[in-house]
Scaffold this active site. Structure first.
Site: not given
Ligand code: ATP
Ligand code: MG
Length: 557
Positions: A39, A264, A274
């Protein structure tokens, strides 16, 4: 494609086992198509690198392709600045996307899919208020209640959805929901929202749309439109997978990508979300996304970390389904391994102490040969200069040395790297008693570092010639956070920032470093690896310490 991503003859991870099996069964006509779908609401970090290495790596290893897709379906926080940095960082990491796509370019197709769901009686307009919503949703122990919207006719749903898109209704007044199962134990399947009204400008489409699809509806469609065969994502999406499959099944979509989740990457002493990284930037805890202390790709690049070291670390971490935390020491180990073979050696003194060679002529310098990289004969050699006044590091001299100290001390002899043996004959102290100058003699017979009489010295120290050295700023970095897992146990991660994560010193270094370009990484012998920073000017260079030479990881193994 990066040379070090091949995995031949190595045991396959569970994802590569799946892909191998699919190919064996000629699934998807023997094609492999993957994608990396960030994104564009922030800069990429080293966690993304793990996903990138997997997405692009699998495609390359199995003769497939990997696309880069901007997942820009949530307009509020997205921007072209992020798109540009992402494209750049992926390339820098060593991967070339087969195509660059934008999920927002599919908005019209997605809308058509939503209409199709309504026509099939599988989606409906819901006008529950926020309060009602809470009451209707249920929880893990209690099934949800069916929204009255479920009873709406297909015609009415189509009419409302059309008008929703036309902008007739206010933000938040209604949503489109998938009609699935309000009693499902998986809350994601309790008639999830698939479209909502949001009057927000989209960075690529302006105000063209006032309704936006939700991630869980958009993502399977994006993958399907692009013919993705294997859609890798992180573990938190595992409970979304039934919905991913439901969307394509409800539409009878001819192509069915398969979502596979992996764990992850988490690294010690840093944060990877983020949101938190943005907060560090916005609140000036760091100088920007590319601050060399940041775990972002651009921060690591500025710090001097080679892309190959990042790929190597991702490979070492591997692909599993178990969440873990990777030590920063592993990354540093990979950086050292890479730079050891690629970085040219130079001499620089970070904490200078003056040395006068009493038996060297007053005037002039003497050129000496220095090897550029002992690990790489092709790197050749360069000239350095010897002279009457030198700088050595303060730590390489002791007035009263303990036993086993093999560097310079009164009466002791030491080897100057690429130079001569020197012996300390006198010292000069300031008023406080601190040594400010060391007087030495040099032995002209020991040029190049060996004595013809076979006399041995144990210590070799680095040095620079005061006559022609240059001065530069060196930025020494330490961990950004003092604890391994910042923000754990509900602690505010900002309170765990390391107040000493950056220190600037004035160093002297050999003249040839003047020619170094921004971004180049070198080894300062006995000190560490350093990258020439973009803050350098024609007058004065700035260096970032990439990593020290000491490797605690290699010892641990
Ligand atoms: P963040 O939580 O930092 O905002 P994100 O998951 O929202 O990250 P995206 O831009 O959506 O960021 O991520 C793009 C891809 O990278 C996704 O497939 C995601 O699963 C993967 N990814 C993100 N963070 C990590 C990580 N730490 N380790 C491995 N893959 C990651
Ligand atoms: Mg995300």
């Amino acid at each position: 494609m990066a040379a070090d991503v091949e995995v031949k003859n190595e045991p396959l991870d569970f994802i590569r086992e799946i892909v191998t099996e699919d190919l064996r069964n000629n699934k998807n006509d023997g094609k492999v198509v993957t994608r990396f779908p960030p994104e564009p609401n922030g800069y990429l970090h080293i966690g993304h690198a793990k996903a990138i290495c997997l997405d692009f790596g699998v495609a390359a290893e199995y003769g497939g392709i990997c696309n880069l897709r901007m997942d820009d379906t949530n307009p509020t926080k997205e921007d072209t600045e992020y798109v540009d940095s992402i494209v750049n960082d992926v390339r820098w990491l060593g991967f070339e996307p087969a195509a660059l796509y934008y999920a927002s370019d599919y908005f019209d197709k997605m809308y058509d899919c939503a209409v199709e769901l309504i026509k099939r009686g599988k989606a409906y307009i819901c006008t529950l208020s926020n309060e009602e919503w809470d009451e209707y949703r249920g929880d893990l122990s209690k099934p949800g209640k069916e929204s009255p919207g479920r009873l709406r006719s297909i015609e009415e749903n189509l009419d409302l959805f059309t008008r929703m898109r036309a902008g007739e209704f206010e933000d938040g007044s209604m949503v489109l929901r998938a009609k699935i199962d309000m009693a499902s134990p998986n809350i994601n399947m309790r008639d999830p929202v698939i479209y909502r009204i949001r009057r927000v400008e989209h960075f690529r489409h302006g105000n063209k749309y006032c309704i936006y699809p939700m991630y869980d509806f958009a993502h399977p469609l994006e993958d399907a439109f692009e013919g993705v065969t294997h859609s890798f994502c992180t573990l938190e999406f595992e409970i979304h997978r039934p919905l991913y499959d439901w969307v394509l099944e409800a539409l009878d979509y001819p192509h069915r990508p398969r979502q596979i989740e992996f764990s992850r990457l988490n690294l010690t002493n840093t944060v990877m979300s983020k949101r938190k990284l943005l907060q560090l930037v916005k609140e000036n805890h760091v100088s920007g996304w590319d601050d060399p202390r940041m775990p972002t790709i651009c921060g690591l690049r500025r710090r001097g970390v080679p892309a190959a070291a990042i790929r190597k670390m991702c490979k070492a971490v591997g692909v599993t389904k178990f969440d873990g935390i990777t030590s920063m020491a592993l990354l540093e180990h990979c950086i050292r391994e890479e730079l050891n073979s690629t970085a040219s050696r130079y001499m620089a003194v970070l904490d200078p102490l003056k040395v006068t060679i009493t038996n060297f002529p007053e005037e002039g310098v003497e050129p000496l040969d220095a090897v550029n990289n002992p690990e790489d004969p092709a790197a050749g050699s360069r000239k350095i200069s010897f002279g009457k006044t030198l700088w050595i590091d303060k730590a390489d001299f002791m007035l009263e040395p303990p036993k086993g100290y093999f560097r310079l001390a009164p009466g002791a002899e030491v080897r100057l790297r690429y130079g001569y043996f020197i012996r300390c004959v006198d010292v000069v102290k300031d008023a406080s008693g601190e040594v400010i100058e060391v007087k030495c003699t040099f032995d002209p017979e020991t040029r190049g570092g060996n004595a013809p009489d076979g006399r041995k010295v144990k210590g070799t120290i680095h040095w620079v010639n005061a006559e022609d050295c240059i001065e530069a700023e060196i930025r020494l970095y330490d961990r950004l956070f003092t604890v391994e897992q910042p923000g754990a146990d509900g602690v505010d991660f900002l309170t765990q920032l390391n107040p000493d994560s950056i220190k600037s010193v004035n160093a002297v270094m050999e003249k040839s470093l003047d020619a170094l370009k921004v971004g180049e990484v070198v080894q300062f012998e006995r000190v560490g690896y350093f990258a020439c920073d973009q803050d350098s000017t024609a007058e004065r260079k700035v260096f970032n310490r990439t990593v020290t030479l000491k490797d605690s990881w290699a010892k641990k193994k």
